[in-house]
Enzyme design. Structure first.
Site, PDB file in Angstrom:
ATOM      1  CG  HIS A  46      40.537   0.378 -41.573  1.00 38.23           C
ATOM      2  ND1 HIS A  46      39.662   1.429 -41.633  1.00 38.23           N
ATOM      3  CD2 HIS A  46      40.100  -0.435 -40.585  1.00 38.23           C
ATOM      4  CE1 HIS A  46      38.719   1.258 -40.707  1.00 38.23           C
ATOM      5  NE2 HIS A  46      38.970   0.132 -40.054  1.00 38.23           N
ATOM      6  CB  SER A  89      28.626  -1.801 -35.732  1.00 39.79           C
ATOM      7  OG  SER A  89      28.670  -0.468 -36.181  1.00 39.79           O
ATOM      8  CD  GLU A 136      36.828  -3.683 -40.500  1.00 41.56           C
ATOM      9  OE1 GLU A 136      36.632  -3.865 -39.297  1.00 41.56           O
ATOM     10  OE2 GLU A 136      37.406  -2.689 -40.941  1.00 41.56           O
ATOM     11  CG  ASN A 148      41.692  -0.422 -36.037  1.00 46.30           C
ATOM     12  OD1 ASN A 148      42.673   0.268 -35.775  1.00 46.30           O
ATOM     13  ND2 ASN A 148      40.910  -0.193 -37.093  1.00 46.30           N
ATOM     14  CD1 TRP A 149      42.663  -0.315 -29.152  1.00 44.07           C
ATOM     15  CD2 TRP A 149      44.497   0.621 -28.254  1.00 44.07           C
ATOM     16  NE1 TRP A 149      42.930  -0.976 -27.980  1.00 44.07           N
ATOM     17  CE2 TRP A 149      44.043  -0.415 -27.409  1.00 44.07           C
ATOM     18  CE3 TRP A 149      45.622   1.339 -27.889  1.00 44.07           C
ATOM     19  CZ2 TRP A 149      44.702  -0.738 -26.203  1.00 44.07           C
ATOM     20  CZ3 TRP A 149      46.267   1.025 -26.702  1.00 44.07           C
ATOM     21  CH2 TRP A 149      45.805  -0.003 -25.875  1.00 44.07           C
ATOM     22  CE  LYS A 150      38.139   2.211 -36.190  1.00 44.43           C
ATOM     23  NZ  LYS A 150      36.938   2.492 -36.904  1.00 44.43           N
ATOM     24  N   GLY A 190      36.796  -1.885 -33.470  1.00 46.49           N
ATOM     25  CA  GLY A 190      37.319  -0.530 -33.430  1.00 46.49           C
ATOM     26  C   GLY A 190      36.955   0.156 -32.121  1.00 46.49           C
TER      27      GLY A 190
HETATM   28  P1  PGA Z   1      34.105  -0.211 -35.313  1.00 49.05           P
HETATM   29  O1  PGA Z   1      35.348  -0.175 -36.299  1.00 49.05           O
HETATM   30  O2  PGA Z   1      34.235  -1.466 -34.485  1.00 49.05           O
HETATM   31  O3  PGA Z   1      34.252   1.040 -34.489  1.00 49.05           O
HETATM   32  O4  PGA Z   1      32.883  -0.239 -36.143  1.00 49.05           O
HETATM   33  C1  PGA Z   1      35.835  -1.332 -36.897  1.00 49.05           C
HETATM   34  C2  PGA Z   1      36.991  -0.959 -37.763  1.00 49.05           C
HETATM   35  O5  PGA Z   1      36.998   0.168 -38.279  1.00 49.05           O
HETATM   36  O6  PGA Z   1      37.924  -1.743 -37.948  1.00 49.05           O
END
Ligand code: PGA
Length: 259
Positions: free
Chosen positions: A103, A217, A172, A9-11, A238
């Site tokens: 999300h 994380s 999550e 998930n590149w956000k 992420g």
């Molecule tokens: P993160 O994000 O791996 O940076 O904790 C996970 C997510 O938001 O899907």
């Protein structure tokens, strides 16, 4: 062991298409160097602005056999008049196969309600996309089980059981997502307790065999611990999925784990 899913998930990163291409090329080179394409399925969910180019990049090289395209969101209504949104039919035309729904950054930072998440979920299913449905509690204290149960029931309200079983459920915990202040990862043992609650709630809605992922994380130091647990079909990553070195380490571990 069943082939695991690694969802990137590149956000709102990376900053440029050139960087996106570098990440993809690096992953492709890793797969080429290890001669391994079949050990996991990689689903890359880029920001919308890069999605068409990323679709093209994933269509060639070693990634063509192990990577699929995902979207980070879907419009809640099927209409050609919804300013700023990207519709399910547009996603399908671009070659998208998966879509993240609900999300926590959308639910809690942008105020997306359960009702809107539910509409998005229905449309994703209508368009034959595989929804990656995010569920998680704010804090692991007090009545956190109830928060999970209520969120699951509202998110999946009115969705036929057969369709729930088509979804990937990403547990999550919000406190574990790297952008949360003081975030730290859950452990596989404790995440399994939450998954039990989610599974029981989904069974109450008629689902038979929902599939679960863990996210929050996930890093190069813990990804293999989650991937080794049979109850997790994979991980949702992420931040580290746009940090090349970290991402390569996670993918390398996934390959060795599957050998
Ligand atoms: P993160 O994000 O791996 O940076 O904790 C996970 C997510 O938001 O899907």
């Amino acid at each position: 062991m069943a082939k695991k899913l690694i969802i990137a998930n590149w956000k709102t990163a990376p900053d440029s298409l050139a960087e996106a291409e570098t990440i993809i090329n690096t992953v492709d080179e890793l797969l080429a160097s290890l001669g391994e394409q079949e050990k996991f399925s990689l689903i890359i969910c880029p920001p919308f602005v890069f999605i068409e180019e990323v679709a093209r990049m994933l269509g060639s090289g070693h990634l063509a056999q192990s990577a699929l395209l995902g979207a980070q969101d879907i419009a809640p209504l099927d209409t050609s008049a919804l300013t700023g949104e990207v519709s399910g039919s547009m996603l399908v035309k671009l070659g998208v196969r998966y879509v993240i729904v609900g999300h926590s950054e959308r639910r809690w930072k942008l105020g997306e309600s359960d009702e809107v998440v539910n509409k998005k979920l229905r449309l994703a299913l209508d368009h034959k996309l595989t929804p990656i449905v995010c569920i998680g509690e704010h804090i692991r204290e007090g009545r956190w089980h109830e928060e999970i149960v209520t969120q699951v029931q509202a998110t999946f309200a009115g969705i036929p059981a057969v369709d729930i079983d088509r979804c990937l459920i990403a547990y999550e915990p919000i406190w574990a997502i790297s952008t949360a202040s003081g975030a730290y990862p859950d452990t596989p043992v404790s995440a399994l307790q939450s998954i039990k609650i989610i599974r029981e709630t989904l069974n109450g809605l008629g689902a038979i065999a929902p599939r679960f992922l863990y996210g929050g994380s996930v890093t190069e130091s813990n990804a293999s611990k989650f991937l080794a647990v049979p109850e997790f079909s994979g991980v949702l990553i992420g931040g580290p999925s746009v940090r090349r070195e970290e991402f390569l380490k996670i993918l390398t571990d996934a390959i060795f784990l599957a050998r």
